[in-house]
Each structure stands twice: as C-alpha cells, then as structure tokens.
Scaffold this motif. Structure first.
Motif, short mmCIF file in Angstrom:
data_model
loop_
_atom_site.label_atom_id
_atom_site.label_comp_id
_atom_site.label_asym_id
_atom_site.label_seq_id
_atom_site.Cartn_x
_atom_site.Cartn_y
_atom_site.Cartn_z
N GLU A 158 0.83 -1.20 0.00
CA GLU A 158 0.00 0.00 0.00
C GLU A 158 0.86 1.25 0.00
OE1 GLU A 158 -2.63 -0.18 3.30
OE2 GLU A 158 -3.40 -2.14 2.75
N GLU A 159 0.28 2.33 -0.52
CA GLU A 159 1.00 3.59 -0.57
C GLU A 159 1.00 4.30 0.78
OE1 GLU A 159 2.75 4.85 -3.10
OE2 GLU A 159 2.33 3.02 -4.20
N ASP A 160 -0.12 4.21 1.51
CA ASP A 160 -0.21 4.90 2.79
C ASP A 160 -0.15 3.88 3.93
OD1 ASP A 160 -2.61 3.89 1.88
OD2 ASP A 160 -3.82 5.34 3.02
N PHE A 161 1.04 3.56 4.36
CA PHE A 161 1.25 2.59 5.42
C PHE A 161 1.22 3.31 6.76
CE2 PHE A 161 4.21 0.32 8.26
CZ PHE A 161 3.55 -0.89 8.34
N ASP A 162 0.39 2.79 7.67
CA ASP A 162 0.30 3.37 9.00
C ASP A 162 0.86 2.35 9.98
OD1 ASP A 162 -0.25 4.92 11.19
OD2 ASP A 162 -2.43 4.53 11.17
N PRO A 163 2.00 2.64 10.62
CA PRO A 163 2.60 1.67 11.53
C PRO A 163 1.76 1.41 12.78
CG PRO A 163 3.89 3.71 11.52
CD PRO A 163 2.84 3.82 10.47
N VAL A 164 0.99 2.40 13.25
CA VAL A 164 0.15 2.22 14.44
C VAL A 164 -0.95 1.20 14.14
CG1 VAL A 164 -1.39 3.38 16.08
CG2 VAL A 164 0.68 4.53 15.29
N LYS A 165 -1.58 1.34 12.98
CA LYS A 165 -2.63 0.39 12.59
C LYS A 165 -2.03 -1.01 12.41
CE LYS A 165 -5.66 3.64 10.24
NZ LYS A 165 -6.23 4.03 8.94
N ALA A 166 -0.85 -1.10 11.84
CA ALA A 166 -0.21 -2.39 11.62
C ALA A 166 0.12 -3.07 12.95
CB ALA A 166 1.05 -2.23 10.78
N ARG A 168 -1.49 -2.58 15.89
CA ARG A 168 -2.75 -3.01 16.50
C ARG A 168 -3.26 -4.29 15.84
NH1 ARG A 168 -5.27 2.91 16.67
NH2 ARG A 168 -4.19 3.62 18.55
#
Length: 175
Positions: A158-166, A168
């Motif tokens: 994905e282009e917009d990787f969110d480490p916090v979501k990953a 969780r």
C-alpha cells in the motif's frame, strides 16, 4: 671386581632432522618458505561442465595424435629434398594457422569477447588485435542478469502505510 656399566645420563639433543613442536597455544613459525597469503576458496564447477571439457580435451588430443602420425608418414616417405621441404612447408603453414588462432582466442578472452567475435578480429600483431578488440568490446553489450531484484521493491504494498494500525492488527491476531 668386574666393572659395571652405568647407564648414560646424557639427554638427546634435537638435531636439524627432527621436527620441533611448539608449546601449546603457539603457532609454528615458518622459515619464510611458505606464503602468508590466504589461498582463495576453490570454486565449485558442476560435474557436467567438467565432463564436457574433459571430452573436448580428449577429442583434441586424439586429433593431434592423428596429425602427428600423418606427419611422420609424410616425413618418413620423403626421399628427396623437395619432398621434405614440401612436407615441412605444409607443417609450417599449419603451425602459423594454429598460432594465429591461439593469439585471437587469447585477445578475445582478455577483452571478454564471445568466441564468435574472436574470428573477426583484424590485425597481424598483438597490439593491432588488442586495439580492434577494444573497439569490438564497445559494441558488445554485457549480458543482463535475469532479475536484479533480490527482495521487496518499494512499490510493493500500500502507498499509505500506517505503523500504528499495523501494530494493533498484529496484536489482535496474536492471541
């Protein structure tokens, strides 16, 4: 009273022929005869390649043996000076051809040219051949490897990787 022989208490001194072992923990010192350079690791060559090279070398050696026998027959059958000179001039021609072929192959290998281009080198001296090989080398493109990627490419995912979501999501799947 008879004299008794007493055992000798002399200790043997090591001579140059007996090897001396160094004390434990020390490496033996060499006298400079051995090289201190590390030997390169042997490259592993597939057995099929070695077999092919061996059969090629055997075939070439057999070819040279038959040429030798033919030459011996020609030279032994020569009765006059003209016949002998004709046989030797023929051999000189073959020798010159083989020497040229070896020179072409050496120059081609030096400049990493394919064997098919080795035949096309122009020149009579090694310097002329090397100059021609340099020109041909510019025209020959090196073979490209099949794949340059050894791992993930930056465009994967994905282009917009969110480490916090990953993080969780990983914790929720953990239990």
């Amino acid at each position: 009273m008879p004299e008794q022989e007493t055992p000798s208490t002399e200790t043997e001194t090591p001579n140059e022929e007996t090897p001396q072992t160094p004390p434990e923990g020390e490496t033996p010192q060499s006298d400079g005869a051995e090289s201190t350079e590390e030997k390169p690791a042997e490259e592993s060559v597939p057995p099929e390649v070695l077999r092919k090279k061996l059969t090629d070398a055997n075939a070439e050696a057999a070819n040279y043996r038959t040429k030798l026998r033919e030459t011996e027959v020609k030279l032994s059958g020569a009765k006059t000076l003209e016949e002998f000179e004709a046989a030797t001039s023929e051999l000189r021609g073959q020798i010159e051809t083989l020497e040229r072929q070896i020179l072409l192959n050496n120059v081609a290998a030096k400049f990493e040219l394919p064997p098919a281009l080795a035949k096309r080198l122009a020149g009579t001296t090694p310097e002329e051949l090397e100059a021609d090989a340099k020109e041909l080398q510019k025209l020959v493109a090196p073979p490209a490897p099949e794949s340059l990627g050894g791992g993930l490419t930056p465009s994967d995912g994905e282009e917009d990787f969110d480490p916090v979501k990953a993080a969780r999501a990983a914790r929720s799947r953990r239990y």
